[in-house]
Design an enzyme around this catalytic site. Structure first.
Site, PDB file in Angstrom:
ATOM      1  N   SER A 405       0.765  -1.138   0.062  1.00 15.09           N
ATOM      2  CA  SER A 405      -0.003  -0.011   0.028  1.00 15.09           C
ATOM      3  C   SER A 405       0.877   1.236  -0.044  1.00 15.09           C
ATOM      4  O   SER A 405       0.490   2.404  -0.555  1.00 15.09           O
ATOM      5  CB  SER A 405      -0.830   0.041   1.332  1.00 15.09           C
ATOM      6  OG  SER A 405      -1.681  -1.100   1.340  1.00 15.09           O
ATOM      7  N   HIS A 426      -1.426  -2.567  -7.019  1.00 15.71           N
ATOM      8  CA  HIS A 426      -1.876  -2.292  -5.862  1.00 15.71           C
ATOM      9  C   HIS A 426      -3.422  -2.262  -6.048  1.00 15.71           C
ATOM     10  O   HIS A 426      -4.067  -1.425  -6.846  1.00 15.71           O
ATOM     11  CB  HIS A 426      -1.494  -0.894  -5.498  1.00 15.71           C
ATOM     12  CG  HIS A 426      -2.243  -0.241  -4.177  1.00 15.71           C
ATOM     13  ND1 HIS A 426      -2.487   1.007  -3.808  1.00 15.71           N
ATOM     14  CD2 HIS A 426      -2.499  -1.114  -3.057  1.00 15.71           C
ATOM     15  CE1 HIS A 426      -2.979   0.995  -2.665  1.00 15.71           C
ATOM     16  NE2 HIS A 426      -2.818  -0.148  -2.194  1.00 15.71           N
ATOM     17  N   GLU A 438      -4.217   0.210  -9.059  1.00 20.23           N
ATOM     18  CA  GLU A 438      -2.984   1.138  -9.335  1.00 20.23           C
ATOM     19  C   GLU A 438      -1.581   0.218  -9.886  1.00 20.23           C
ATOM     20  O   GLU A 438      -1.296  -0.624  -9.314  1.00 20.23           O
ATOM     21  CB  GLU A 438      -2.614   1.754  -8.099  1.00 20.23           C
ATOM     22  CG  GLU A 438      -3.025   3.156  -7.984  1.00 20.23           C
ATOM     23  CD  GLU A 438      -2.958   3.926  -6.359  1.00 20.23           C
ATOM     24  OE1 GLU A 438      -2.350   4.973  -6.572  1.00 20.23           O
ATOM     25  OE2 GLU A 438      -2.789   3.227  -5.407  1.00 20.23           O
ATOM     26  N   ASN A 476      -3.452   6.453  -1.696  1.00 23.24           N
ATOM     27  CA  ASN A 476      -3.104   6.581  -0.225  1.00 23.24           C
ATOM     28  C   ASN A 476      -2.535   7.799   0.009  1.00 23.24           C
ATOM     29  O   ASN A 476      -2.521   8.224   1.076  1.00 23.24           O
ATOM     30  CB  ASN A 476      -2.536   5.386   0.075  1.00 23.24           C
ATOM     31  CG  ASN A 476      -3.420   4.250   0.244  1.00 23.24           C
ATOM     32  OD1 ASN A 476      -4.778   4.337   0.138  1.00 23.24           O
ATOM     33  ND2 ASN A 476      -2.935   2.969   0.483  1.00 23.24           N
TER      34      ASN A 476
HETATM   35  P1  NAI Z   1      -3.496  -9.910   6.028  1.00 26.77           P
HETATM   36  O1  NAI Z   1      -2.765  -9.814   7.316  1.00 26.77           O
HETATM   37  O2  NAI Z   1      -4.929 -10.078   6.018  1.00 26.77           O
HETATM   38  O3  NAI Z   1      -2.791 -10.991   5.261  1.00 26.77           O
HETATM   39  C1  NAI Z   1      -1.166 -11.317   5.008  1.00 26.77           C
HETATM   40  C2  NAI Z   1      -1.254 -12.874   4.781  1.00 26.77           C
HETATM   41  O4  NAI Z   1       0.035 -13.073   4.346  1.00 26.77           O
HETATM   42  C3  NAI Z   1      -1.536 -13.697   5.827  1.00 26.77           C
HETATM   43  O5  NAI Z   1      -2.701 -14.756   5.665  1.00 26.77           O
HETATM   44  C4  NAI Z   1      -0.262 -14.150   6.389  1.00 26.77           C
HETATM   45  O6  NAI Z   1      -0.259 -15.377   6.776  1.00 26.77           O
HETATM   46  C5  NAI Z   1       0.621 -14.324   5.000  1.00 26.77           C
HETATM   47  N1  NAI Z   1       1.927 -14.252   5.052  1.00 26.77           N
HETATM   48  C6  NAI Z   1       2.724 -13.253   5.732  1.00 26.77           C
HETATM   49  N2  NAI Z   1       4.079 -13.359   5.502  1.00 26.77           N
HETATM   50  C7  NAI Z   1       4.062 -14.386   4.686  1.00 26.77           C
HETATM   51  C8  NAI Z   1       5.282 -14.945   3.903  1.00 26.77           C
HETATM   52  N3  NAI Z   1       6.593 -14.582   4.209  1.00 26.77           N
HETATM   53  N4  NAI Z   1       4.968 -15.995   3.282  1.00 26.77           N
HETATM   54  C9  NAI Z   1       3.674 -16.425   2.626  1.00 26.77           C
HETATM   55  N5  NAI Z   1       2.596 -15.763   3.374  1.00 26.77           N
HETATM   56  C10 NAI Z   1       2.876 -14.865   4.237  1.00 26.77           C
HETATM   57  O7  NAI Z   1      -2.944  -8.642   5.384  1.00 26.77           O
HETATM   58  P2  NAI Z   1      -3.738  -7.885   4.010  1.00 26.77           P
HETATM   59  O8  NAI Z   1      -4.763  -6.965   4.614  1.00 26.77           O
HETATM   60  O9  NAI Z   1      -4.226  -8.833   3.348  1.00 26.77           O
HETATM   61  O10 NAI Z   1      -2.647  -6.968   3.480  1.00 26.77           O
HETATM   62  C11 NAI Z   1      -1.650  -7.740   2.411  1.00 26.77           C
HETATM   63  C12 NAI Z   1      -0.950  -6.564   1.938  1.00 26.77           C
HETATM   64  O11 NAI Z   1      -1.697  -5.812   0.937  1.00 26.77           O
HETATM   65  C13 NAI Z   1      -0.190  -5.588   2.597  1.00 26.77           C
HETATM   66  O12 NAI Z   1       1.154  -5.298   1.896  1.00 26.77           O
HETATM   67  C14 NAI Z   1      -1.047  -4.395   2.455  1.00 26.77           C
HETATM   68  O13 NAI Z   1      -0.708  -3.109   2.817  1.00 26.77           O
HETATM   69  C15 NAI Z   1      -1.582  -4.624   1.235  1.00 26.77           C
HETATM   70  N6  NAI Z   1      -2.894  -4.003   1.195  1.00 26.77           N
HETATM   71  C16 NAI Z   1      -3.829  -4.052   2.051  1.00 26.77           C
HETATM   72  C17 NAI Z   1      -5.196  -3.477   1.768  1.00 26.77           C
HETATM   73  C18 NAI Z   1      -6.241  -3.633   2.814  1.00 26.77           C
HETATM   74  O14 NAI Z   1      -7.486  -2.909   2.653  1.00 26.77           O
HETATM   75  N7  NAI Z   1      -6.259  -4.669   3.771  1.00 26.77           N
HETATM   76  C19 NAI Z   1      -5.590  -2.697   0.520  1.00 26.77           C
HETATM   77  C20 NAI Z   1      -4.503  -2.819  -0.390  1.00 26.77           C
HETATM   78  C21 NAI Z   1      -3.072  -3.266  -0.183  1.00 26.77           C
END
Ligand code: NAI
Ligand code: 3HC
Length: 698
Positions: A405, A426, A438, A476
């Site tokens: 993000s 993104h 994005e 953002n």
């Molecule tokens: P989340 O915490 O829901 O999911 C992250 C997932 O990644 C978890 O299931 C975890 O087990 C897995 N994970 C962590 N480290 C890992 C690794 N080394 N290898 C494999 N799996 C791994 O987080 P979320 O919200 O899905 O965010 C993920 C990314 O997306 C972040 O970079 C966030 O900034 C970005 N993002 C989030 C948004 C949101 O609204 N939540 C919107 C746009 C981007």
């Protein structure tokens, strides 16, 4: 005749073929051609006239590019009346999309046949106007008031079978429009079918128009065209046809002269222009069949869902078999939603979850992937580890993407031996629903990787916007600024509830504090902590009341409480009573005496901060054109479409007044209200953001 309408006489049937690609819009040449063609058919002694479209569609509507220009005769209403009044039997054969003026023209012909895949609709309200060539008078006479109100106020496209049930289409036949049309005309002539002018049909039965008007106005969140269209349909029930047409014209012209019409037309053309980048012209894309997704949390699961639904096969890599199963559960839940809404059937659901999706915990599973999107935790060190591993296993030419993000895509790319293959993709949450993507182009990203990002966006039916690397990219970064503006207003005396209400009245789907509750207050908390750790500028105003909410375990909707209390459900927003005391304590600690804010001032400051940051984003080249910012805010941040986007809004408000306000506020807070150099430049030169869009298109 004009080239836009072909004329042919086949026995006693004259054939008028529209040939105005790409969508047979009813521009001036087409209108002239139709009238001339009809006159010629009458002179040639034809008994009937068939009208159909060459290429992909029947007429898809008036030529939107002519809006706002001096009208040129004959106007579309006159053409429709001329067709309907012809002594010959006039028949339409429709394929593709008969929309707006296209359907109005078809309703002026005496009979209508269509291929099964044809769609019809009156989408004018989506452009800020209403059907202005008799649609509000003819459709209710043909389909009844209820159906007409539905089609006209929503602008939805209706499939041929439904249109036939509604009486809009008389016959459905598979085949080429010309062939099915000719056969139908011959049948009608053989049966001595009479001319059937809709204007001579009886007035339709009225409904409670005041109630419909109120309901439509409320649903439109400030958009006026759908509600105005209700009054035009009402006229069809109360006035003779000619007077009803006059009322329709009057209301049509009223809407034509609104900023909402300008905003919606800007949105229409910008959403088509946004993916067209001169630098990508002719650039080949890389293959896109199998993709990998790393991390199956909220975002990864949504991205995988979108990819599966578009026919891509997906390998989901997680940290452990349990985490992978949990990710599969989330994807399957998303697909259940698609199943329930009828977007896929049960068999497709099984194929997507059991065959197209595979789970993995070992990077070797990604060796054949064409493109991998990482959606792991938002921590640079974790991302770097992931990209180092991807670099080791992925095939040459694979596109390596991050869904970060805020983080620096250049820094992520630098850990690989192939930074030209690395890009930011993104997505927005929920990724299988939100339209915005994005496409973050890092310093070394190669053009074919960018083109592949856009190709993926198209395949996933996203609106893709090119962005450069900076903290938060386009969306953002601008969000951080207008959120900060809202926080400043809170410190100075406004409440989160007044701010939300003022912005929702402006047209935002949700105010910023309701949005924060929905996204999770922990996200902003993490960003604030990171920025403080990096070192805040001493001139920046900071506050801690929002941190305290998080420290008390309130992260918004997911914990049941944030700025609002969701005890009665996610839609039943009730102010959380802890919030105002926390804010009052913060003001006291900072020695601030709160003052009153009018709703108008709230909107003005919030929007000015958004526009100022957006101008910086464009000025720095993070967004290539003002329209890229507008589409980002429209498709990712709930900005009201009828205002066109923040920079279209700014143009309509007047840039010099906005800059004057920013300069006056800079006297109290020179750090936050630093005017964007681009804004100053445009004002000095007497130009606006739209001029920049036009320059970029030329
Ligand atoms: P989340 O915490 O829901 O999911 C992250 C997932 O990644 C978890 O299931 C975890 O087990 C897995 N994970 C962590 N480290 C890992 C690794 N080394 N290898 C494999 N799996 C791994 O987080 P979320 O919200 O899905 O965010 C993920 C990314 O997306 C972040 O970079 C966030 O900034 C970005 N993002 C989030 C948004 C949101 O609204 N939540 C919107 C746009 C981007
Ligand atoms: N006038 C002028 N240009 C139009 C147009 C129109 N009505 N409709 C589409 N175009 C242009 C697009 O801008 C695009 O141009 P570009 O290639 O330079 O970007 C090109 O035609 C192809 O359009 P799409 O990329 O949208 O093609 P699709 O195949 O995806 O969609 C469509 C085709 C469904 C017809 C879609 O273009 C559409 O919805 N068009 C608008 C239809 C509409 O709103 N009609 C009502 C017009 S208002 C009216 O009729 C007023 C009357 O009541 C008096």
């Amino acid at each position: 005749m004009t080239d836009a309408i072909g004329y042919e006489l086949d026995g006693d049937i004259a054939i008028l073929k529209a040939q105005n690609p790409p969508v047979n819009a009813l521009g001036h040449a087409v209108r002239v051609g139709l009238v001339n063609g009809l006159e010629r058919a009458e002179r040639d002694g034809a008994k009937a006239v068939l009208i159909y479209g060459d290429g992909s569609t029947y007429f898809a509507g008036a030529d939107i590019r002519e809006f706002g220009q001096a009208p040129r005769e004959p106007g579309l209403p006159e053409v429709c009346d001329r067709i309907e009044a012809s002594p010959l039997l006039v028949v339409s054969a429709m394929h593709g999309t008969a929309l707006g003026g296209g359907l109005e023209l078809a309703l002026s012909t005496h009979y209508r046949i269509a291929v099964p895949s044809a769609k019809v609709g009156l989408p004018e309200v989506l452009l800020g106007i209403l059907p202005g060539a008799g649609g509000t008078q003819r459709l209710p006479r043909v389909a009844g008031v209820e159906a007409a109100l539905d089609l006209i106020t929503t602008g939805r496209h209706v499939r041929a079978d439904e249109a036939m049930k509604l009486g809009i289409i008389d016959r459905i036949e598979a085949g080429e429009p010309r062939e099915i049309g000719m056969a139908y005309v011959r049948d009608l002539l053989d049966a001595n079918a009479p001319r059937r002018p809709v204007s001579e049909m009886p007035s339709p039965e009225p409904v409670d128009f005041d109630a419909v008007y109120d309901a439509v106005l409320k649903k439109g969140r400030g958009q006026i065209s759908p509600a105005t269209a209700v009054r035009a349909v009402q006229a069809a029930t109360e006035l003779p046809f000619e007077q009803g047409i006059a009322r329709e014209r009057e209301l049509f012209m009223e809407l034509m002269n609104t900023d909402q019409r300008l905003g919606l037309i800007h949105a229409f053309f910008s959403e088509r222009a946004v993916g067209k980048l001169p630098e990508l012209k002719g650039v080949e894309t890389r293959p896109l069949n199998a993709i990998g997704v790393i991390g199956g949390g909220t975002m990864g699961a949504g991205i995988a869902t979108a990819a599966l639904l578009s026919g891509l096969s997906v390998t989901m890599l997680e940290m452990s078999p349990e985490a992978a199963e949990a990710a599969k559960g989330r994807i399957s839940g998303n697909l259940q939603g698609a199943l329930k809404r009828g977007k896929i059937n049960r068999e497709k659901f099984e194929t997507l979850t059991e065959k197209a999706l595979s789970l993995a915990t070992d990077y070797a599973a990604l060796k054949d992937a064409d493109l991998v999107i990482e959606a792991v935790f938002e921590e640079m060190e974790v991302k770097k580890k992931v990209f180092t591993q991807l670099d080791a296993v992925c095939k040459p030419g694979a596109v390596l993407a991050t869904n970060t993000s805020y983080l620096d895509v250049n820094e992520i790319a630098a850990v690989t031996s192939r930074p030209a293959d690395v890009i930011g993709l993104h997505f927005f949450s929920p990724a299988h629903v939100m339209k915005l993507l994005e496409i973050v182009v890092a310093d070394k990203t190669s053009p074919d990787v960018v083109a592949t990002g856009f190709a993926l966006g198209k395949r996933l039916r996203k609106i893709s916007v090119r962005a450069g690397v900076c903290d938060g990219f386009i969306g953002n970064r601008i969000l951080s600024t207008y959120r900060t503006c809202a926080d400043h207003m809170i410190l100075d005396g406004a409440s989160p509830y007044q701010i939300d209400a003022a912005l929702e009245a402006f047209g935002f789907a949700m105010g910023p504090f309701a949005v924060a509750d929905l996204a999770g207050l922990d996200i902003g908390y993490a960003v604030r902590k990171r920025k403080r750790a990096e070192g805040l500028d001493p001139r920046a105003r900071d506050s801690s009341y929002a941190d305290k909410l998080c420290e008390d375990g309130h992260f918004g909707q997911k914990t049941g409480k944030g700025y609002y209390d969701y005890g009665a459900g996610p839609k039943a927003r009730v102010p959380n009573p802890d919030v105002l005391p926390l804010i009052a304590a913060e003001r006291a600690a900072q020695g601030i005496t709160p003052r009153e804010f009018s709703d108008e001032e709230i909107v003005r400051r919030y929007m000015a901060s958004m526009v100022n940051e957006a101008a910086k984003v464009v000025g720095e080249g993070i967004a290539r054109r003002p329209l890229d910012v507008d589409m980002t805010l429209l498709f990712g941040y709930g900005f009201p479409r009828y205002r066109g986007g923040p920079l279209k809004w700014a143009d309509l408000e007047g840039l010099s007044d906005l800059l004057a306000d920013i300069r006056s506020w800079a006297e109290e807070d020179p750090y936050f209200w630093q005017p964007a150099p681009l804004l100053e430049e445009l004002v000095a030169e007497g130009r606006n953001f739209d001029d920049l869009n036009k320059e970029a298109a030329s």
